[in-house]
Enzyme design. Structure first.
Site, mmCIF file in Angstrom:
data_model
loop_
_atom_site.group_PDB
_atom_site.id
_atom_site.type_symbol
_atom_site.label_atom_id
_atom_site.label_comp_id
_atom_site.label_asym_id
_atom_site.label_seq_id
_atom_site.Cartn_x
_atom_site.Cartn_y
_atom_site.Cartn_z
ATOM 1 N N LYS A 228 0.847 -1.195 0.000
ATOM 2 C CA LYS A 228 0.000 0.000 0.000
ATOM 3 C C LYS A 228 0.883 1.245 0.000
ATOM 4 C CE LYS A 228 0.937 1.522 4.317
ATOM 5 N NZ LYS A 228 1.569 2.837 4.617
ATOM 6 N N ASP B 129 -2.285 -1.225 10.714
ATOM 7 C CA ASP B 129 -2.501 -1.249 9.262
ATOM 8 C C ASP B 129 -3.186 -2.524 8.776
ATOM 9 O OD1 ASP B 129 -1.335 1.224 8.951
ATOM 10 O OD2 ASP B 129 0.593 0.461 8.249
#
Length: 312
Positions: free
Chosen positions: A16, A143
């Site tokens: 990401k 995350d």
């Protein structure tokens, strides 16, 4: 012994980048209050899961620098899934083909943890629902929940409050990272708190205002006047000040032809530049990859994707 319908599966575990990372306060639990937009890119690790008959979790990898012991998030995630199943005879041989750089601000470890939850849920026929997998993932790191559904999402709280961002971004991306540099996320947040704590919000109403503003304005796309699109990373000012390599990466990216915007991802040290599409990113990459290497950087070209973890 538990009978299973599947013996082996393989998943793609994406990296990401942060299109927006704003630190708006400090929580009572010690974490920071964040307002983020997180976005998957098509840089993948590959994880193979195979049932074993001895009830053990065994992890191997092509990356010799990676810990394969109980501190690895894949092992932790697998044990969480096994515990919730209440089936002691479940086991898996896991092989991680590591492509996402370690300690890079691309959340490869978090992605691998989420991929393990999703992968073992299927391999072991557990039928865990999305809410249960999100709850498990939140125990593994801030995350990790994002990767359960992936794509592009607003991430609030410490990262566990997720809202889908119905984006249609198809930008190309160039990533730069010095292979000799890694940065402590915890230390970076501590340094930011020490220097900028006077800016932290204390009222929940103001926190909600920032969330709503991000929801409305989001990650602004190119407008009719073709202005540069906006990205934000509050941690960048700390890392750039202390790390010449990050400063150089941002400088090189900012001077690339047709660069729409550039930033650091997460707590770094990986930095990225955005381009109109993958074709433009490839073109610029081909023109500059020798220059990147000569300046000591590893470089990748990829694109934003709307999917998260997928099965092969």
């Amino acid at each position: 012994m538990t009978k299973l319908s599947t013996t082996k599966i393989c998943v793609k575990s994406p990296a990401k980048i942060n299109l927006h990372l704003e630190i708006i306060g400090k929580r009572e639990d010690g974490y920071h209050e964040l307002a983020m937009i997180m976005q998957n890119i098509d840089l993948f690790d590959y994880i193979e899961f195979e049932n074993n008959q001895i009830g053990d979790i065994e992890l191997k990898s092509n990356n010799k620098d990676l810990s394969l012991k109980d501190d690895n998030l894949i092992i932790k995630a697998a044990n969480y899934v096994k515990d919730i199943s209440k089936k002691k005879d479940l086991g898996a041989n896991i092989f991680l083909k590591k492509n996402i750089p370690i300690g890079a601000g691309l959340a490869g470890g978090s992605s691998n943890a989420a991929a393990t939850i999703i992968g073992l849920n299927k391999l072991w026929d557990l039928d865990l629902d999305n809410e249960t997998m999100l709850s498990l993932s939140s125990k593994l790191g801030s995350d990790v929940p994002f990767f359960i559904n992936g794509g592009c999402q607003f991430c609030f709280g410490r990262g566990e409050i997720l809202e889908n961002y119905n984006s249609k971004f198809d930008y190309g991306v160039i990533l730069l990272k010095n292979p000799n540099i890694s940065i402590s996320t915890a230390d970076t947040y501590k340094k930011y708190s020490k220097e900028y704590c006077s800016n932290f919000l204390t009222e929940s109403e103001k926190t909600n205002d920032i969330r709503n503003d991000l929801r409305i304005n989001g990650f602004n796309d190119l407008n009719s006047s073709n202005q540069i699109i906006k990205v934000k990373n509050d941690l960048q000012i700390i890392v750039e000040k202390e790390n010449d390599s990050v400063k150089k990466a941002l400088y090189l990216l900012s001077n690339l032809q047709n660069c729409l915007s550039f930033s650091m991802s997460g707590s770094g040290p990986t930095c990225f530049a955005l381009f109109k599409d993958i074709n433009k990113a490839n073109e610029v990459f081909e023109q500059n990859h020798k220059m990147f290497n000569n300046n000591g950087f590893e470089a990748w070209v990829c694109k934003l994707i709307n999917s998260g973890i997928t099965f092969l």
